[in-house]
Design a protein around this motif. Structure first.
Motif, PDB file in Angstrom:
ATOM      1  N   GLY A  19       0.691  -1.424   0.117  1.00 60.58           N
ATOM      2  CA  GLY A  19      -0.073  -0.141  -0.151  1.00 60.58           C
ATOM      3  C   GLY A  19       0.611   1.293  -0.057  1.00 60.58           C
ATOM      4  O   GLY A  19       0.237   2.494  -0.100  1.00 60.58           O
ATOM      5  N   TRP A  20       2.097   1.191   0.131  1.00 59.96           N
ATOM      6  CA  TRP A  20       2.934   2.437  -0.170  1.00 59.96           C
ATOM      7  C   TRP A  20       2.825   2.903  -1.636  1.00 59.96           C
ATOM      8  O   TRP A  20       3.369   2.149  -2.314  1.00 59.96           O
ATOM      9  N   LYS A  21       2.706   4.141  -1.978  1.00 59.06           N
ATOM     10  CA  LYS A  21       2.832   4.655  -3.290  1.00 59.06           C
ATOM     11  C   LYS A  21       4.010   5.792  -3.442  1.00 59.06           C
ATOM     12  O   LYS A  21       4.215   6.594  -2.351  1.00 59.06           O
ATOM     13  N   GLY A  26       8.883  10.337  -7.440  1.00 54.63           N
ATOM     14  CA  GLY A  26       9.540   9.063  -7.057  1.00 54.63           C
ATOM     15  C   GLY A  26      10.549   9.115  -5.932  1.00 54.63           C
ATOM     16  O   GLY A  26      11.429   8.449  -5.405  1.00 54.63           O
ATOM     17  N   ASP A  27      10.599  10.657  -5.233  1.00 59.96           N
ATOM     18  CA  ASP A  27      11.498  10.658  -3.969  1.00 59.96           C
ATOM     19  C   ASP A  27      10.823  10.557  -2.726  1.00 59.96           C
ATOM     20  O   ASP A  27      11.381  10.768  -1.653  1.00 59.96           O
ATOM     21  N   ALA A  28       9.393  10.045  -2.761  1.00 58.25           N
ATOM     22  CA  ALA A  28       8.828   9.602  -1.530  1.00 58.25           C
ATOM     23  C   ALA A  28       7.893   8.609  -1.425  1.00 58.25           C
ATOM     24  O   ALA A  28       7.471   8.392  -2.620  1.00 58.25           O
ATOM     25  N   ALA A  71       4.758  10.062   4.674  1.00 59.30           N
ATOM     26  CA  ALA A  71       5.575  10.200   3.810  1.00 59.30           C
ATOM     27  C   ALA A  71       7.157   9.890   4.256  1.00 59.30           C
ATOM     28  O   ALA A  71       7.321  10.344   5.371  1.00 59.30           O
ATOM     29  N   LEU A  72       7.733   8.980   3.796  1.00 59.09           N
ATOM     30  CA  LEU A  72       8.985   8.688   3.675  1.00 59.09           C
ATOM     31  C   LEU A  72       9.965   9.214   3.049  1.00 59.09           C
ATOM     32  O   LEU A  72       9.543   8.752   1.563  1.00 59.09           O
ATOM     33  N   THR A  73      10.951   9.931   3.237  1.00 61.78           N
ATOM     34  CA  THR A  73      11.944  10.343   2.214  1.00 61.78           C
ATOM     35  C   THR A  73      13.388  10.667   2.943  1.00 61.78           C
ATOM     36  O   THR A  73      13.079  10.901   4.312  1.00 61.78           O
ATOM     37  N   THR A  74      14.409  10.623   2.341  1.00 57.28           N
ATOM     38  CA  THR A  74      15.534  10.742   3.187  1.00 57.28           C
ATOM     39  C   THR A  74      16.031  12.426   2.664  1.00 57.28           C
ATOM     40  O   THR A  74      16.542  12.449   1.735  1.00 57.28           O
ATOM     41  N   LEU A  80      14.670   8.626  -2.099  1.00 57.40           N
ATOM     42  CA  LEU A  80      14.131   7.647  -1.437  1.00 57.40           C
ATOM     43  C   LEU A  80      15.683   6.572  -1.040  1.00 57.40           C
ATOM     44  O   LEU A  80      16.500   6.729  -2.040  1.00 57.40           O
ATOM     45  N   THR A  81      15.971   6.302   0.129  1.00 58.90           N
ATOM     46  CA  THR A  81      16.930   5.352   0.356  1.00 58.90           C
ATOM     47  C   THR A  81      16.453   3.907   1.114  1.00 58.90           C
ATOM     48  O   THR A  81      15.415   3.999   1.620  1.00 58.90           O
TER      49      THR A  81
END
Ligand SMILES: C[C@H](O)[C@H](O)[C@H]1CNC2=NC(N)=NC(=O)C2=N1
Length: 101
Positions: A19-21, A26-28, A71-74, A80-81
């Motif tokens: 379910g993660w989009k 494309g960075d998060a 939201a996850l991003t580095t 995204l990492t």
């Protein structure tokens, strides 16, 4: 310093998460979780906060009563990492232990 995932790596990791989009070009990665009530939602956030602090990797998130959008991003890598993938997997485990109904 942790490197951004290449697009093919990113897509392979994403396929194993539920379910993660992808967002932000494309960075998060983003997902909304729904719980029984506010208490469950906030318990979820508290558990994530402890895991995030331990990993020194923190979510961007918001809460509206029984829903939590994450939201996850580095930030340091500008995308995204592997740290985001690891945190997403941890979040899935935490979510599975809570009352979603
Ligand atoms: C100084 C501190 O280690 C950094 O700011 C950490 C904290 N948490 C972080 N969280 C996220 N999501 N990205 C980062 O680049 C990041 N950097």
């Amino acid at each position: 310093m942790v490197e951004r995932l290449a697009p093919d790596q990113r897509d392979a990791e994403l396929a194993r998460l539920h379910g993660w989009k992808l967002e932000r070009n494309g960075d998060a990665i983003v997902k909304t979780f729904q719980f029984k009530d506010f208490s469950e939602a906030f318990a979820f956030m508290t558990r994530i906060a402890l895991a995030a602090e331990k990993a020194n990797h923190h979510p961007e998130w918001s809460n509206v009563w029984n829903k939590v959008t994450i939201a996850l991003t580095t930030h340091s890598a500008g995308g995204l990492t592997a740290k985001d993938i690891a945190l997403a997997a941890g979040i899935e485990k935490i979510a599975a232990a809570q009352d979603r109904s």
